[in-house]
Design a protein around this motif. Structure first.
Motif, PDB file in Angstrom:
ATOM      1  N   ARG A  17       0.845  -1.208   0.000  1.00 51.58           N
ATOM      2  CA  ARG A  17       0.000   0.000   0.000  1.00 51.58           C
ATOM      3  C   ARG A  17       0.876   1.253   0.000  1.00 51.58           C
ATOM      4  N   VAL A  18       1.915   1.239   0.815  1.00 58.42           N
ATOM      5  CA  VAL A  18       2.808   2.403   0.876  1.00 58.42           C
ATOM      6  C   VAL A  18       3.569   2.554  -0.435  1.00 58.42           C
ATOM      7  N   VAL A  19       4.082   1.463  -0.978  1.00 59.25           N
ATOM      8  CA  VAL A  19       4.823   1.533  -2.246  1.00 59.25           C
ATOM      9  C   VAL A  19       3.936   2.126  -3.338  1.00 59.25           C
ATOM     10  N   ARG A  20       2.682   1.737  -3.372  1.00 60.08           N
ATOM     11  CA  ARG A  20       1.757   2.276  -4.382  1.00 60.08           C
ATOM     12  C   ARG A  20       1.537   3.779  -4.235  1.00 60.08           C
ATOM     13  N   SER A  21       1.795   4.328  -3.069  1.00 59.39           N
ATOM     14  CA  SER A  21       1.560   5.754  -2.851  1.00 59.39           C
ATOM     15  C   SER A  21       2.761   6.634  -3.201  1.00 59.39           C
ATOM     16  N   SER A  29      13.359   5.169   0.183  1.00 58.51           N
ATOM     17  CA  SER A  29      14.264   4.098   0.602  1.00 58.51           C
ATOM     18  C   SER A  29      13.446   2.940   1.170  1.00 58.51           C
ATOM     19  N   TYR A  30      14.080   1.787   1.219  1.00 57.92           N
ATOM     20  CA  TYR A  30      13.447   0.614   1.820  1.00 57.92           C
ATOM     21  C   TYR A  30      13.068   0.911   3.265  1.00 57.92           C
ATOM     22  N   ALA A  31      13.966   1.587   3.998  1.00 57.51           N
ATOM     23  CA  ALA A  31      13.701   1.927   5.400  1.00 57.51           C
ATOM     24  C   ALA A  31      12.514   2.874   5.526  1.00 57.51           C
ATOM     25  N   GLN A  32      12.413   3.823   4.620  1.00 56.86           N
ATOM     26  CA  GLN A  32      11.299   4.768   4.653  1.00 56.86           C
ATOM     27  C   GLN A  32       9.976   4.046   4.418  1.00 56.86           C
ATOM     28  N   ILE A  33       9.956   3.138   3.469  1.00 60.25           N
ATOM     29  CA  ILE A  33       8.728   2.378   3.201  1.00 60.25           C
ATOM     30  C   ILE A  33       8.343   1.566   4.430  1.00 60.25           C
ATOM     31  N   ALA A  34       9.333   0.909   5.060  1.00 58.45           N
ATOM     32  CA  ALA A  34       9.063   0.130   6.268  1.00 58.45           C
ATOM     33  C   ALA A  34       8.467   1.016   7.354  1.00 58.45           C
ATOM     34  N   TYR A  35       9.050   2.175   7.564  1.00 66.33           N
ATOM     35  CA  TYR A  35       8.569   3.113   8.579  1.00 66.33           C
ATOM     36  C   TYR A  35       7.128   3.532   8.294  1.00 66.33           C
ATOM     37  N   GLU A  36       6.868   3.927   7.065  1.00 65.05           N
ATOM     38  CA  GLU A  36       5.527   4.382   6.689  1.00 65.05           C
ATOM     39  C   GLU A  36       4.479   3.268   6.786  1.00 65.05           C
ATOM     40  N   ALA A  37       4.932   2.026   6.628  1.00 57.94           N
ATOM     41  CA  ALA A  37       4.021   0.880   6.726  1.00 57.94           C
ATOM     42  C   ALA A  37       3.798   0.455   8.178  1.00 57.94           C
ATOM     43  N   GLY A  38       4.432   1.164   9.109  1.00 61.71           N
ATOM     44  CA  GLY A  38       4.301   0.805  10.515  1.00 61.71           C
ATOM     45  C   GLY A  38       5.219  -0.334  10.917  1.00 61.71           C
TER      46      GLY A  38
END
Length: 117
Positions: A17-21, A29-38
């Motif tokens: 969901r985050v990647v799609r946004s 970054s991979y870390a940013q996506i992880a953070y945003e995904a909770g």
């Protein structure tokens, strides 16, 4: 107290969901996506989620790069060429041949998420 491990079946949809946004012409970054995904601290899980998604997921996987601003896939692979080609087609420019500036192209979702983990 350590958090419980999150199974892929629960985490992957959050990551996707985050990647799609991430908008066209931006990178995260991979870390940013992880953070945003909770899922802070789970950057590697993001990589696995993208790898496991398959073509049918229709994710803008090419917009996700490592914390150094580089494509994480080996340069000798066809996937590297595809990712770089897709990013260039979206207007993302590479510096010194292989680095992307987060200051210029980084996705900022409310400015909260770190680039690095």
């Amino acid at each position: 107290m350590p958090s419980r491990p999150i199974p892929a079946a629960e985490a992957y949809p959050l990551i996707w969901r985050v990647v799609r946004s991430v908008p066209k012409g931006r990178v995260a970054s991979y870390a940013q996506i992880a953070y945003e995904a909770g899922l802070p601290g789970r950057a590697r899980m993001v990589g696995r989620a993208l790898s496991d998604a398959g073509a049918g997921a229709r994710l803008p996987w090419h917009r996700i790069i490592n914390a150094q601003g580089r494509i994480a896939i080996p340069k000798s692979s066809t996937a590297y060429v595809e990712q770089k080609t897709r990013l260039i087609a979206e207007g993302v420019m590479f510096e010194a041949g292989d680095r992307i500036s987060f200051a210029r192209y980084g996705w900022k979702r409310g400015g909260r998420a770190p680039v690095l983990d």
